[in-house]
Design a protein around this motif. Sequence first.
Motif, mmCIF file in Angstrom:
data_model
loop_
_atom_site.group_PDB
_atom_site.id
_atom_site.type_symbol
_atom_site.label_atom_id
_atom_site.label_comp_id
_atom_site.label_asym_id
_atom_site.label_seq_id
_atom_site.Cartn_x
_atom_site.Cartn_y
_atom_site.Cartn_z
ATOM 1 N N GLY A 66 -22.028 28.264 2.088
ATOM 2 C CA GLY A 66 -22.369 29.303 3.047
ATOM 3 C C GLY A 66 -21.524 29.312 4.299
ATOM 4 N N HIS A 90 -19.842 32.864 -0.548
ATOM 5 C CA HIS A 90 -20.231 31.773 0.346
ATOM 6 C C HIS A 90 -19.078 31.173 1.132
ATOM 7 C CE1 HIS A 90 -18.723 28.517 -2.300
ATOM 8 N NE2 HIS A 90 -19.207 29.203 -3.316
ATOM 9 N N HIS A 91 -17.834 31.568 0.814
ATOM 10 C CA HIS A 91 -16.719 31.048 1.610
ATOM 11 C C HIS A 91 -15.557 32.043 1.616
ATOM 12 C CE1 HIS A 91 -14.346 28.781 -1.784
ATOM 13 N NE2 HIS A 91 -14.936 29.845 -2.249
ATOM 14 N N LEU A 115 -8.350 24.180 -3.104
ATOM 15 C CA LEU A 115 -9.465 24.617 -3.906
ATOM 16 C C LEU A 115 -9.055 24.446 -5.366
ATOM 17 C CD1 LEU A 115 -11.965 26.015 -2.720
ATOM 18 C CD2 LEU A 115 -10.970 28.173 -3.467
ATOM 19 N N PRO A 144 -12.355 32.401 0.641
ATOM 20 C CA PRO A 144 -11.587 32.951 -0.480
ATOM 21 C C PRO A 144 -12.367 34.015 -1.259
ATOM 22 C CG PRO A 144 -11.330 30.569 -0.384
ATOM 23 C CD PRO A 144 -12.391 30.925 0.629
ATOM 24 N N ALA A 180 -15.320 24.628 -3.153
ATOM 25 C CA ALA A 180 -15.336 25.046 -1.744
ATOM 26 C C ALA A 180 -15.068 23.826 -0.866
ATOM 27 C CB ALA A 180 -16.669 25.677 -1.362
ATOM 28 N N LEU A 181 -14.523 24.075 0.314
ATOM 29 C CA LEU A 181 -14.252 23.020 1.300
ATOM 30 C C LEU A 181 -14.985 23.373 2.578
ATOM 31 C CD1 LEU A 181 -10.438 22.867 0.552
ATOM 32 C CD2 LEU A 181 -12.083 21.074 -0.007
ATOM 33 N N GLN A 182 -15.388 22.349 3.285
ATOM 34 C CA GLN A 182 -16.209 22.588 4.467
ATOM 35 C C GLN A 182 -16.050 21.400 5.417
ATOM 36 O OE1 GLN A 182 -20.470 22.610 3.820
ATOM 37 N NE2 GLN A 182 -20.708 24.577 4.851
#
Lengths: 368, 368
Positions: free
Chosen positions: A132, A98-99, B328, A101, B246-248
């Motif tokens: 996502g 979903h990301h 992260l 990394p 996760a980062l967004q």
Amino acid sequence: MRTITIKPAAITHNLNQVKKFAPETKVLAMVKANAYGHGVAAVLPALQQANGVGVATLIEALEARQLGWDKTIALIEGAFTVDEWRQAIEHDISCVIHHAPQLTWALEHTPPVHCATRVVWLKYNTGMNRLGFNADGVIVAAQRLHEAGYQLILTTHFANADDQTHPLNAMQIQRFNDMLSTLQETVSADVQGSLCNSAGIVNFPTHHHDWVRPGIMLYGSTPVIDQSAYELDLQAAMEFSAQIIALQTVNAGEGIGYGSRWLAQQDTRTALVSVGYGDGYPRVIADKTYVTVIDTINHQSYPCTVIGRVAMDMIVIDVSNVPEGTALNSKVILWGNAPRVDEVATHAGTISYELLCRLSLRPQRLQG
Amino acid sequence: MRTITIKPAAITHNLNQVKKFAPETKVLAMVKANAYGHGVAAVLPALQQANGVGVATLIEALEARQLGWDKTIALIEGAFTVDEWRQAIEHDISCVIHHAPQLTWALEHTPPVHCATRVVWLKYNTGMNRLGFNADGVIVAAQRLHEAGYQLILTTHFANADDQTHPLNAMQIQRFNDMLSTLQETVSADVQGSLCNSAGIVNFPTHHHDWVRPGIMLYGSTPVIDQSAYELDLQAAMEFSAQIIALQTVNAGEGIGYGSRWLAQQDTRTALVSVGYGDGYPRVIADKTYVTVIDTINHQSYPCTVIGRVAMDMIVIDVSNVPEGTALNSKVILWGNAPRVDEVATHAGTISYELLCRLSLRPQRLQG
């Protein structure tokens, strides 16, 4: 004795209900969070007709493998670290990516040809804004993963599928279907799709694609706001019960329990029940919340209202409507067939999922 | 990784705080409900300076014995059946006697002379209207138990001790003190008294009698409405943490999560944290609820607001105030030193006790 009784036959029945809604589709049965509090060891044998199971953490994935589940296991948030990615490969776990990394780990550490980790659930953010890639990102990721030998299942998650009328649903479906077509045209015709959780299975029957991902339905709660579990013919997979440990008459004008929250309007026969929030029964509930007392003598069922504040280890119920002879140790059903956990959740200002997951270690666990 | 870290040193410190409030009094440390969710095995070694422990079920009592606790164990709702009464005798468990059937079992099955079950906690209902004999009943029960060779501790439970100004407190104290004097005069001068839970320990220092029964204080939460845990110098005995997975960046106008409950007013940097109600974090919380992010790079702490609906396996937080380089896997503290569990409970419309007890099996447990 506080008791949680799991009913595998109900789970199998509910899985069959899923298959009635989605007869042509593979089923990824969600068993994350210890199978929504039901206990994964109790639940897996009832899911033999599912094509795979979904979990939220690597530990949960390894537990399912250790319990003998030899079909698909999908890690729905993917690996959290590159080490987890390596362990996923070792144990044939399929992962969501979903990301960025996770994409890097997948490209740098490719699983062997027949490893189930070769199947990647590629997460597209269609409006939930949680997990996502966006549209550009998902196309790039799909291309690179395909080139590295992965098989792809495009996936996304609804934000409001419980409410069929919510405008975001149409937008998420449109974005998903468009992207799936794009990937099938530009990356590989073999890209599969998985869009629907329980609510989507019920509300969007024309958008089931290759895999559906039922969760709460399997456990007998309704996933939608406009149809009850009864209407969907879902059976309660859990009965949570306790017993009456004392009987008392409270005089008119007296309060009961912490905060003296309930005040007797008349002399009232009450019963003390050996369960509380220390077991997982919610502390804050509406005044009309009821339990079912099964009289040990005549085996009749009586709905009885919970009165006063739920404490850590006990609740008090009004047994005015139960015959005087009600015996000590009568069974008290907190949720099961009546009330359904959905009703209790409404009275607690939440959803059944939370009540099921937040049960403590204290109740004994049985199968029935 | 979701982690619950228990701090035995904090529990010992909190026990010492109890002793400062009640220096002359024996301490029955409450470890029911798996030590308020902390895990009884982790907690007992920190309570060596207590005179006894209190539990809610026979299973909990036997667990404490099995873990090597060789001092008083008090079963605070007493035996539920005559068989449980016999097992209590076998394992030297002291029992509350709060209603007629338990009195009958005690009179018909007397423990050997040196058995700890010879000590009975006789429950007097002074206004809680949950457990206990009324005034006439308690005098008769005391007389009969004394004649059968039992040593008596008169006990009752406050309904509103957290609020020093509640009028029921004075009434409960008066009834209790009067009854204790009556029993000491008419039954035996050796009858002891136990009135105060944590809130009573703090709020009613002149009524501690022979035994106090601290619970929530030991775990570092405040038991009273007008003083915080900081003000009472209580240390948090549990840290509940997870990590950023996760980062967004969410664009202005987009919603986040189920029900699209939170709407970005501007482009907002968000982080996904691997914890949810499937771990025991409450699903329904106020908008201002925060967590503390410990940046893995600079080790600074940043309070970050939880945004959107808490889901089963994840939450989203606003990391606008954290430097861009936040890595992260940064640690995220759900409760511990900041925020304290009391604050989170307030934001969840409940009390810390419930949050602590309703943790699930999923988080890994450590001692620190």
